[in-house]
Every structure is written in C-alpha cells, then in structure tokens.
Design an enzyme around this catalytic site. Structure first.
Site, PDB file in Angstrom:
ATOM      1  N   ASN A   1      34.370  41.924  20.525  1.00 29.62           N
ATOM      2  CA  ASN A   1      34.633  43.038  21.427  1.00 29.62           C
ATOM      3  C   ASN A   1      34.884  44.317  20.636  1.00 29.62           C
ATOM      4  O   ASN A   1      35.420  44.305  19.530  1.00 29.62           O
ATOM      5  CB  ASN A   1      35.763  42.729  22.416  1.00 29.62           C
ATOM      6  CG  ASN A   1      37.061  42.262  21.794  1.00 29.62           C
ATOM      7  OD1 ASN A   1      37.089  41.655  20.733  1.00 29.62           O
ATOM      8  ND2 ASN A   1      38.158  42.533  22.481  1.00 29.62           N
ATOM      9  N   ILE A   2      34.431  45.426  21.240  1.00 30.21           N
ATOM     10  CA  ILE A   2      34.548  46.739  20.625  1.00 30.21           C
ATOM     11  C   ILE A   2      35.098  47.675  21.700  1.00 30.21           C
ATOM     12  O   ILE A   2      34.387  48.046  22.632  1.00 30.21           O
ATOM     13  CB  ILE A   2      33.171  47.235  20.118  1.00 30.21           C
ATOM     14  CG1 ILE A   2      32.562  46.223  19.139  1.00 30.21           C
ATOM     15  CG2 ILE A   2      33.307  48.622  19.502  1.00 30.21           C
ATOM     16  CD1 ILE A   2      31.101  46.466  18.826  1.00 30.21           C
ATOM     17  N   GLU A   3      36.380  48.015  21.571  1.00 31.83           N
ATOM     18  CA  GLU A   3      37.022  48.846  22.578  1.00 31.83           C
ATOM     19  C   GLU A   3      36.780  50.328  22.324  1.00 31.83           C
ATOM     20  O   GLU A   3      36.519  50.750  21.203  1.00 31.83           O
ATOM     21  CB  GLU A   3      38.531  48.575  22.602  1.00 31.83           C
ATOM     22  CG  GLU A   3      38.859  47.184  23.070  1.00 31.83           C
ATOM     23  CD  GLU A   3      40.346  46.895  23.076  1.00 31.83           C
ATOM     24  OE1 GLU A   3      40.708  45.890  23.686  1.00 31.83           O
ATOM     25  OE2 GLU A   3      41.141  47.655  22.475  1.00 31.83           O
TER      26      GLU A   3
ATOM     27  N   CYS B   1      34.013  37.299  31.433  1.00 34.42           N
ATOM     28  CA  CYS B   1      34.375  38.036  32.647  1.00 34.42           C
ATOM     29  C   CYS B   1      33.166  38.086  33.583  1.00 34.42           C
ATOM     30  O   CYS B   1      32.056  37.685  33.215  1.00 34.42           O
ATOM     31  CB  CYS B   1      34.850  39.443  32.288  1.00 34.42           C
ATOM     32  SG  CYS B   1      33.526  40.556  31.767  1.00 34.42           S
TER      33      CYS B   1
ATOM     34  N   GLU C   1      30.574  38.768  24.396  1.00 32.62           N
ATOM     35  CA  GLU C   1      29.397  38.063  24.896  1.00 32.62           C
ATOM     36  C   GLU C   1      28.197  38.995  25.001  1.00 32.62           C
ATOM     37  O   GLU C   1      27.076  38.616  24.662  1.00 32.62           O
ATOM     38  CB  GLU C   1      29.694  37.451  26.281  1.00 32.62           C
ATOM     39  CG  GLU C   1      30.842  36.477  26.289  1.00 32.62           C
ATOM     40  CD  GLU C   1      32.197  37.106  26.580  1.00 32.62           C
ATOM     41  OE1 GLU C   1      33.048  36.419  27.160  1.00 32.62           O
ATOM     42  OE2 GLU C   1      32.421  38.298  26.220  1.00 32.62           O
TER      43      GLU C   1
ATOM     44  N   CYS D   1      30.147  39.946  32.125  1.00 31.86           N
ATOM     45  CA  CYS D   1      29.448  39.161  31.093  1.00 31.86           C
ATOM     46  C   CYS D   1      28.692  37.993  31.714  1.00 31.86           C
ATOM     47  O   CYS D   1      27.587  37.660  31.269  1.00 31.86           O
ATOM     48  CB  CYS D   1      30.439  38.672  30.043  1.00 31.86           C
ATOM     49  SG  CYS D   1      31.063  40.013  29.001  1.00 31.86           S
TER      50      CYS D   1
END
Length: 134
Positions: free
Chosen positions: A44-46, A88, A57, A91
């Site tokens: 993940n890349i916020e 989620c 994903e 995804c």
C-alpha cells in the site's frame, strides 16, 4: 512438504517493508500468482489525499497486468498486524476484472495460525462486470 500458500504469504509479508503508510501506519502486502506460476507483489502507498492512496492488491495486479498477465490463480494478503485482512470492496472489484470467481484469496492470520482461504466469488458475489454494463 511445504504448503505452496506459505511462499505466497511470505512474499506478501516481505513486501510490506516497502509500504508508504505515514498516516495509518497499517502496512499491507499482496502477492498474486499468475496461471503460469509467476508472482507479482504490491504494497500500500498512502497519500495525504486518502482517495489517491493505492492498495497492495491493486499495485500487485497492476504490475502483473503491465507485464502481460491476465490469468491468475491465487492472491495472498497480509498486514503488519497479521489480522486476517481481506481485500476491500474496491480491490475485490479490481480483482474481478481480471480473475475468475474461483481465485483463491489467502488471508494472513499470523505465524501460529492457518491462513483463512476464500474464493473471490465468496468475497464478491454478483460482481459488476462487462456483461452487467451492456
């Protein structure tokens, strides 16, 4: 004999170290296996504008698609908390664009627990598809 899910989960765990999570501090890694046996990973890349954040994903499947793959058999998802995180809804929809309902979704419950395993069809029944848009 080792469980093939172990290698996929390990790949999902390892990629978490590359996650950019300054806001949630919730690291997620994903590893997706193509029908030909290749594995692509994502984390993940916020972003400060949360709607622009990328989920692990999505990053994994984007990398696989970018490299010409369109058929997948399994995906493993792991968080730093090893809390059984599942993809989620967004995804799940992205996965359904490229994956069949029988795609195995392996969710990390931690080192001492067996992973939870679902199918994409169980997690996202009645998906939006090209057919539903026609």
């Amino acid at each position: 004999m080792t469980d093939p899910n172990d290698d996929l989960l390990e790949a999902a765990r390892e990629i978490q170290s590359a996650a950019h999570v300054p806001y949630s501090e919730y690291r997620v890694g994903a590893a997706i296996e193509t029908e030909s046996g290749e594995v692509f990973v994502g984390c993940n890349i916020e972003n400060a504008n949360f709607s622009n954040s990328l989920h692990a994903e999505e990053v994994a499947i984007a990398e696989a698609v970018k490299n010409g793959h369109r058929e997948f058999v399994r995906i493993a998802v792991s968080s730093g908390r090893r809390d059984g995180v599942t993809p989620c809804g967004m995804c799940r929809q992205t996965l359904s664009e490229f994956c069949k309902p029988d795609l195995e979704v392996i969710c990390d419950e931690g080192e001492s627990e067996e992973p939870s395993v679902y199918t994409l069809g169980e997690l996202l029944p009645d998906t939006i598809s090209q057919e539903t848009l026609e």
